[in-house]
Design an enzyme around this catalytic site. Structure first.
Site, mmCIF file in Angstrom:
data_model
loop_
_atom_site.group_PDB
_atom_site.id
_atom_site.type_symbol
_atom_site.label_atom_id
_atom_site.label_comp_id
_atom_site.label_asym_id
_atom_site.label_seq_id
_atom_site.Cartn_x
_atom_site.Cartn_y
_atom_site.Cartn_z
ATOM 1 N N TYR A 197 -92.133 -3.295 47.023
ATOM 2 C CA TYR A 197 -91.926 -3.700 48.420
ATOM 3 C C TYR A 197 -92.979 -3.031 49.301
ATOM 4 O O TYR A 197 -93.612 -3.689 50.147
ATOM 5 C CB TYR A 197 -90.528 -3.310 48.890
ATOM 6 C CG TYR A 197 -90.326 -3.421 50.383
ATOM 7 C CD1 TYR A 197 -90.121 -4.661 50.985
ATOM 8 C CD2 TYR A 197 -90.356 -2.291 51.202
ATOM 9 C CE1 TYR A 197 -89.945 -4.774 52.364
ATOM 10 C CE2 TYR A 197 -90.184 -2.387 52.571
ATOM 11 C CZ TYR A 197 -89.976 -3.628 53.152
ATOM 12 O OH TYR A 197 -89.809 -3.726 54.511
ATOM 13 N N SER B 122 -93.957 -2.336 58.052
ATOM 14 C CA SER B 122 -92.972 -1.299 57.746
ATOM 15 C C SER B 122 -93.625 0.066 57.771
ATOM 16 O O SER B 122 -94.849 0.202 57.584
ATOM 17 C CB SER B 122 -92.374 -1.554 56.358
ATOM 18 O OG SER B 122 -91.621 -0.452 55.893
#
Length: 242
Positions: free
Chosen positions: A153, A140
Site C-alpha cells: 500500500y 498518505s
C-alpha cells in the site's frame, strides 16, 4: 482558488475521508458529484448532503472509468475540480509465501495509482476548458516511510506521490490548472479500521485542511502528523533538480 461555486467530483465519496470532504465543500456552496461502487452506500451519503448527485461505478475498472468520464462530460460539463480519493489497502505480510502478496499489491497499484493516471487523462480535456480548475490526489503519510504492515500500500501511494509531482511540473505554466496533493495520516474511518484507525484523527480534520489549502493555493497539503515529516523532507526534495 475559489472555494465556492465549483463543480467537484469526488471518487470514494460515499464514506470516510471522501464523504467528509463532500460535506465540507457542499456546505461551502459547491456542487458535488460523489462516486462509489455501492449504490446503497452512495444513497446513504446523498441523504447527508446538499446540492449533491452521485455516479455509481468502480474506477479501478477501465470501462467504468470511461463511462464516468463521459457522464461528467455530457451531464456535468462545468466540473472543474477532480478529487482522486478512492483507494485500496491490505495488510500484507511479506514473510508469508501463501499471503498472495502480489495479488494484493496489484489491486492496490491498480486502484491507487494506475486508475488515477488513466482517469486524470480522461478528464483533463474537460478540466482544461475551465477558467479555474484543480486536481487533488489523496496520497498518505505512508509515501515517506513504509512499514511491515502496509508495504505494498505504501509503495502504491509513493508511486502516486511521484506521479503527482510530475503532473504538477507538466502543468506548471498553466495558470488555470492547479495540482494538489493531500497527505492524511492515520484517520478514523472504516477503511483504516484493520490498521487501528480508531486511534486516528477524524476525517473532518482532513476535509478542513484541504478546504483551507484550496483557498490559499497551497498545493502541498500535509495533515496532522504528516506535517512534521513534510517539514523535514520538503526543503530537501525542493532542491533536487527536476
Amino acid at each position: 482558488m475559489k472555494t465556492t461555486g465549483n463543480t467537484i467530483f469526488i471518487s470514494g465519496g460515499s464514506a470516510g475521508i471522501g464523504l467528509a470532504i463532500a460535506k465540507k465543500l457542499s456546505a461551502a456552496g459547491n456542487k458535488i458529484i460523489i462516486n462509489g461502487r455501492n449504490q446503497e452506500r452512495l444513497q446513504g451519503a446523498l441523504d447527508q448532503l446538499e446540492n449533491t448527485v452521485s455516479i455509481q461505478g468502480d474506477l479501478s475498472v477501465k470501462a467504468d472509468r470511461i463511462k464516468i468520464a463521459e457522464e461528467l462530460k455530457n451531464n456535468h460539463p462545468a466540473v472543474n475540480i477532480i478529487i482522486n480519493n478512492a483507494g485500496a489497502a491490505f495488510m500484507n505480510d511479506l514473510s508469508n509465501s501463501n499471503n498472495n502478496a502480489a495479488e494484493k499489491a496489484y489491486e492496490e497499484i491498480n486502484t491507487n495509482y494506475i486508475s488515477v493516471i488513466d482517469f486524470t487523462a480522461l478528464t483533463l480535456p474537460l478540466l482544461l476548458q475551465q477558467k479555474e480548475a484543480a486536481i487533488v490526489n489523496v496520497s498518505s503519510i505512508a509515501v515517506f516511510r513504509s512499514n511491515k504492515y502496509l508495504p505494498t500500500y505504501s509503495a502504491s501511494k509513493a508511486a502516486l506521490h511521484s506521479y503527482t509531482q510530475g503532473l504538477r511540473d507538466t502543468f506548471a505554466d498553466n495558470e488555470n490548472l492547479n495540482i494538489y496533493e493531500l497527505y492524511p495520516p492515520l484517520v478514523n474511518t472504516e477503511f483504516s479500521a484493520e490498521i487501528g484507525g480508531v486511534n486516528g484523527i477524524p476525517p473532518s480534520e482532513v476535509a478542513n485542511e484541504l478546504f483551507d489549502a484550496l483557498g490559499k493555493d497551497q498545493f502541498e497539503v500535509p495533515v496532522g502528523d504528516t506535517k512534521k515529516i513534510h517539514e523535514l523532507v520538503t526543503p530537501i526534495t525542493d532542491n533536487v533538480p527536476h
